[in-house]
Design a protein around this motif. Structure first.
Motif, PDB file in Angstrom:
ATOM      1  N   ARG A   1      -4.618  -3.649 -17.004  1.00 19.25           N
ATOM      2  CA  ARG A   1      -3.935  -3.925 -18.263  1.00 19.25           C
ATOM      3  C   ARG A   1      -3.336  -5.321 -18.246  1.00 19.25           C
ATOM      4  O   ARG A   1      -3.323  -6.016 -19.232  1.00 19.25           O
ATOM      5  N   ALA A   2      -2.817  -5.710 -17.065  1.00 16.27           N
ATOM      6  CA  ALA A   2      -2.106  -6.978 -16.987  1.00 16.27           C
ATOM      7  C   ALA A   2      -3.028  -8.169 -17.215  1.00 16.27           C
ATOM      8  O   ALA A   2      -2.606  -9.196 -17.701  1.00 16.27           O
TER       9      ALA A   2
ATOM     10  N   PRO B   1      -2.602   0.075 -14.452  1.00 14.16           N
ATOM     11  CA  PRO B   1      -1.801  -1.033 -14.982  1.00 14.16           C
ATOM     12  C   PRO B   1      -2.242  -2.391 -14.474  1.00 14.16           C
ATOM     13  O   PRO B   1      -1.991  -3.396 -15.105  1.00 14.16           O
ATOM     14  N   ARG B   2      -2.898  -2.429 -13.311  1.00 16.69           N
ATOM     15  CA  ARG B   2      -3.321  -3.728 -12.787  1.00 16.69           C
ATOM     16  C   ARG B   2      -4.385  -4.357 -13.675  1.00 16.69           C
ATOM     17  O   ARG B   2      -4.490  -5.560 -13.788  1.00 16.69           O
TER      18      ARG B   2
ATOM     19  N   ARG C   1      -0.093  13.665  -9.555  1.00 13.05           N
ATOM     20  CA  ARG C   1       0.426  12.342  -9.914  1.00 13.05           C
ATOM     21  C   ARG C   1      -0.080  11.271  -8.959  1.00 13.05           C
ATOM     22  O   ARG C   1      -0.362  10.152  -9.369  1.00 13.05           O
ATOM     23  N   HIS C   2      -0.180  11.601  -7.691  1.00 14.32           N
ATOM     24  CA  HIS C   2      -0.495  10.543  -6.739  1.00 14.32           C
ATOM     25  C   HIS C   2      -1.960  10.540  -6.301  1.00 14.32           C
ATOM     26  O   HIS C   2      -2.565   9.491  -6.247  1.00 14.32           O
TER      27      HIS C   2
ATOM     28  N   ARG D   1      -4.678  10.975  -9.941  1.00 13.03           N
ATOM     29  CA  ARG D   1      -4.618   9.852 -10.858  1.00 13.03           C
ATOM     30  C   ARG D   1      -5.326   8.626 -10.302  1.00 13.03           C
ATOM     31  O   ARG D   1      -6.073   7.941 -10.995  1.00 13.03           O
ATOM     32  N   ASN D   2      -5.107   8.351  -9.039  1.00 13.92           N
ATOM     33  CA  ASN D   2      -5.785   7.209  -8.424  1.00 13.92           C
ATOM     34  C   ASN D   2      -7.258   7.496  -8.168  1.00 13.92           C
ATOM     35  O   ASN D   2      -8.097   6.614  -8.292  1.00 13.92           O
TER      36      ASN D   2
ATOM     37  N   PHE E   1       0.318   5.314   0.026  1.00 14.10           N
ATOM     38  CA  PHE E   1       1.269   5.764  -0.997  1.00 14.10           C
ATOM     39  C   PHE E   1       1.313   7.285  -1.106  1.00 14.10           C
ATOM     40  O   PHE E   1       2.314   7.844  -1.556  1.00 14.10           O
TER      41      PHE E   1
ATOM     42  N   HIS F   1       2.346  -4.126  -8.460  1.00 15.17           N
ATOM     43  CA  HIS F   1       1.707  -5.442  -8.325  1.00 15.17           C
ATOM     44  C   HIS F   1       2.526  -6.548  -8.987  1.00 15.17           C
ATOM     45  O   HIS F   1       2.272  -7.722  -8.768  1.00 15.17           O
TER      46      HIS F   1
ATOM     47  N   ILE G   1      -5.181   3.989 -17.467  1.00 16.69           N
ATOM     48  CA  ILE G   1      -4.730   4.588 -16.207  1.00 16.69           C
ATOM     49  C   ILE G   1      -4.468   3.567 -15.104  1.00 16.69           C
ATOM     50  O   ILE G   1      -3.809   3.890 -14.142  1.00 16.69           O
TER      51      ILE G   1
ATOM     52  N   SER H   1       0.818  -1.209   0.000  1.00 16.02           N
ATOM     53  CA  SER H   1       0.000   0.000   0.000  1.00 16.02           C
ATOM     54  C   SER H   1       0.854   1.263   0.000  1.00 16.02           C
ATOM     55  O   SER H   1       0.356   2.345  -0.289  1.00 16.02           O
ATOM     56  N   SER H   2       2.148   1.125   0.291  1.00 20.42           N
ATOM     57  CA  SER H   2       3.001   2.316   0.322  1.00 20.42           C
ATOM     58  C   SER H   2       3.525   2.713  -1.050  1.00 20.42           C
ATOM     59  O   SER H   2       4.150   3.757  -1.188  1.00 20.42           O
ATOM     60  N   LEU H   3       3.288   1.853  -2.052  1.00 15.31           N
ATOM     61  CA  LEU H   3       3.681   2.225  -3.414  1.00 15.31           C
ATOM     62  C   LEU H   3       2.437   2.592  -4.196  1.00 15.31           C
ATOM     63  O   LEU H   3       1.377   1.984  -4.015  1.00 15.31           O
ATOM     64  N   ASN H   4       2.568   3.564  -5.065  1.00 17.41           N
ATOM     65  CA  ASN H   4       1.426   3.964  -5.889  1.00 17.41           C
ATOM     66  C   ASN H   4       1.152   2.891  -6.939  1.00 17.41           C
ATOM     67  O   ASN H   4       2.022   2.586  -7.755  1.00 17.41           O
TER      68      ASN H   4
END
Ligand SMILES: Nc1ncnc2c1ncn2[C@@H]1O[C@H](COP(=O)(O)OP(=O)(O)O)[C@@H](O)[C@H]1O
Ligand code: SF4
Ligand SMILES: [Mg+2]
Lengths: 331, 335
Positions: free
Chosen positions: B333-334, B330-331, B250-251, B254-255, B233, A153, B328, A101-104
């Protein structure tokens, strides 16, 4: 002079319509350049709040911070938001508990490393990418160039924490705060991350504040240990002294709850009875009294103060006698 | 990516097929029929039976359906019973009007919704936030046609008279038609007066149609930003000492936009429904207009084509949303 001098740090949370809650209460400690200092205690004792207060990362509203945290002669707590942004990531790095959770999740690992290089070192484009790959390589991430274009991920838990360490150390800060950096990881990975941290801080001369609830983590890493209970430091000792003759009943409790490899088979772990919620406020005596095997009448009437005790410091009316401590330590 | 798109389009075929059966059955289950509507006052049972025979409506329903299906597979949806024009020509003529209106509304909804939602979250619990939240409560509650009439009353015609009360173009304006999109045509031909005129006509219906989706987008954006600012994050980003703007864009944003993207997709589907009402209020000759007229007159061929078209648009919009989501996140996309 110490690199970081924390003096009488206090954090009071105050929400509308609720009683103020003192999470950190008059905490003082020093960190010398290159030194590793432990901040130890059960969950909820104020470890994270202490570190967030030093980093200027507490929620903007709903709390009051008192005392000072002097870093290289500047009181961090008196700096403006912008001045703190200059220092975080450059002079002070931080690694958190949960690497996932600490990484975007929606930004590549590469950008998450290079953005800090760009911010404080002005590095851009290929130069920043090369440096980022170098950093990932240094924290033991295989195939670093390919990893740059991957997303959180796609990495394992251990690799994520390595990436976060690389980010925190990217600009070679003089102080690194690690808040339970191994708690969310598998046991085998925990040991790897700890030895990586040790190696990196030794190589670069970075001072480390290691926050943990696990004295086992402290054993191999810290020069000095501060034990926190209910927002206050209850014992401070050099590592060997702590393990060989801890004086505070709470520290003893913590020591009793670490699994020991050399313990005779069948010996049971002795957890501290009760839980952090069985607290009384410090101003009515010792907060640990309801759980303390050594408690005496005095403990419920006057608050113990932190006093010099041999080479260390101790806050207790009825500490464990040295002879007992030595015997137990030799057990 | 291409494989994903093709797979999704193939998946839509059975859905459309089943829908075509349901629509066919549903239309014929409606009380009254095209013959009654066409004959009006002069309708007698004999005349209606006659007309039904001419229209082929006396045959068993599955025979009718298979004839219909056969023609559709060759691209022929038949002719409108109202206008006698080929249904596809009618739609082709009305579609640009509706797309132009819907896109305007969507742009307004997104363009105002996301920034307002973000502002509300940033000033959480303060006056800005409270005003925006109350605004959205009103926004979702006002029926489209009611708002449409209000806007007309206040800003058009007898009110302030700032905007035209109805239609897509001032009658008599010298506009050359190229694509059927009035604004685009104005730009393409360099007839800027026509472009301005078309834009002017879009304002009130665009606002009326945008209100509900804008309110929904504001609320989702606000809630999503409030969630994301507490994420670990974001704290990591702050611990790097990044500038405030970088952290926000960015953080956080975007999310926060992930759930908003899904909402925009859903709202686009609903927009088509709202367009029907808006077109009615503003006398906008688009798909909604065709649909309303088609229902009144029980124009089976036109309605069948319109409903299937609506389903196709819905599938395409959702496909676009999924593609945007993949870009937007990537999870996704995979997978
Ligand atoms: N933002 C906050 N608002 C109110 N109380 C908080 C907040 N953050 C932490 N606390 C409280 O402060 C105490 C210390 O928390 P923390 O420092 O996170 O403990 P730990 O030692 O486990 O890291 C806890 O009782 C916690 O509930
Ligand atoms: S002061 Fe008393 S209650 Fe507190 S730890 Fe010492 S002996 Fe136990
Ligand atoms: Mg913590």
């Amino acid at each position: 002079m110490a690199l970081l001098e924390v003096r009488d740090l206090s954090v009071v949370f105050q929400r509308k319509g609720e009683k103020p809650f003192t999470a950190v209460d008059g905490v003082s400690f020093d960190v010398d350049p290159g030194q590793t200092v432990g901040l130890v205690g059960e969950s909820g004792c104020g470890k994270s709040v202490t570190s967030l207060a030093i980093m200027g990362l507490l929620p903007r509203r709903g709390n009051r911070v008192g005392g000072t945290a002097t870093f290289e002669g500047t009181n961090l707590l008196s700096l403006s938001d912008n001045q703190m942004r200059e220092r975080r990531g450059r002079d002070l790095g931080m690694v958190f508990q949960d690497p996932l959770s600490s990484l975007n999740p929606v930004i590549s690992i590469g950008l998450q490393v290079t953005e800090v290089l760009q911010r404080h070192r002005g590095m851009k484009g290929d130069a920043a990418k090369r440096k980022a790959a170098e950093l990932l390589d240094k924290v033991g991430i295989p195939d670093p160039t390919r990893r740059l274009s991957e997303y959180p991920h796609q990495l394992s838990g251990g690799m994520r924490q390595r990436a976060l360490i690389a980010i925190a150390l990217a600009c070679a800060p003089r102080l690194l705060i690690a808040d339970e950096p191994t708690t969310a990881l598998d046991v085998t990975i925990q040991a790897q991350i700890l030895s990586l941290l040790k190696e990196l801080v030794t190589d670069t001369g970075t001072a480390l504040v290691m926050i943990t609830h696990d004295l086992g983590v402290v054993a191999g890493l810290c020069d000095e240990v501060n034990v926190l209970y209910g927002g206050k430091i209850v014992e401070r000792a050099e590592r060997h002294a702590l393990f060989n003759h801890a004086r505070h009943p709470y520290t003893h409790g913590l020591l009793g709850s670490i699994p020991r490899l050399d313990a005779p088979k069948g010996e049971k772990l002795v957890p501290i009875k009760g839980s952090v919620s069985d607290n009384i406020p410090w101003d009515n005596g010792c907060a640990f009294a309801p759980r303390c095997p050594n408690a005496i009448d005095d403990c419920r009437q006057t608050m113990p103060v932190l006093e010099t005790d041999g080479p260390g410091q101790l806050r207790c009316h009825n500490p464990v006698e040295l002879a007992d401590a030595v015997r137990e330590g030799a057990r | 990516m291409l494989r994903f798109v093709v797979r999704r389009l193939l998946q839509a075929i059975p859905t459309l097929f089943i829908l075509s059966i349901l629509v066919f059955a549903w239309l014929r289950a409606l009380p009254g029929g095209p013959a009654g509507a066409m004959l009006g006052d002069k309708a007698t049972p004999e005349k209606i039976a006659d007309l039904n025979r001419t229209l082929g409506l006396d045959q068993p329903i599955f025979v009718q359906y298979f004839k219909f299906l056969g023609r559709v597979l060759t691209g022929d949806f038949g002719s409108s019973l109202v206008s006698n024009q080929a249904v596809l020509d009618e739609i082709g003529f009305a579609l640009p009007a509706t797309i132009e209106l819907s896109l305007t509304a969507l742009l307004l909804a997104v363009g105002f919704g996301i920034p307002l939602g973000y502002l509300a979250a940033r000033y959480h619990g303060r006056l800005v936030d409270n005003s925006v939240v109350i605004g959205t409560l009103v926004g979702v509650a006002v029926p489209v046609f009611f708002l449409g009439y209000l806007l007309k009353l206040w800003f058009a015609g007898e009110g302030l008279g700032w905007f035209p009360p109805s239609g897509r173009q001032t009658t008599g304006i010298d506009a050359t038609e190229v694509t059927g999109f009035a604004t685009l045509d104005g730009l393409l031909t360099g007839e800027f007066d026509a472009f301005g005129d078309a834009l002017w006509h879009l304002v009130l219906p665009g606002v009326a149609l945008a209100t509900i989706p804008a309110a929904v987008i504001v609320r989702i954006t606000r809630a999503s930003v409030l969630d994301v600012v507490n994420e670990d994050f974001v704290r990591t980003a702050e611990s790097k000492g990044l500038g405030r703007q970088t952290v926000r864009r960015r953080h956080v944003l975007r999310n926060a936009l992930l759930p908003v993207t899904t909402t925009i997709g859903l709202q686009t589907g609903l927009l088509l429904g709202g367009a029907v009402l808006t077109e009615r209020v503003f006398n906008w000759r688009g798909i909604g207009y065709l649909l309303a007229e088609g229902i009144e007159r029980r124009d089976y061929p036109r309605l069948q084509a319109l409903i299937l078209l609506g389903a196709v648009v819905y599938v395409l919009v959702n496909l676009l949303v999924d593609i945007a989501y993949g870009i937007i996140d990537p999870r996704v996309r995979a997978r």
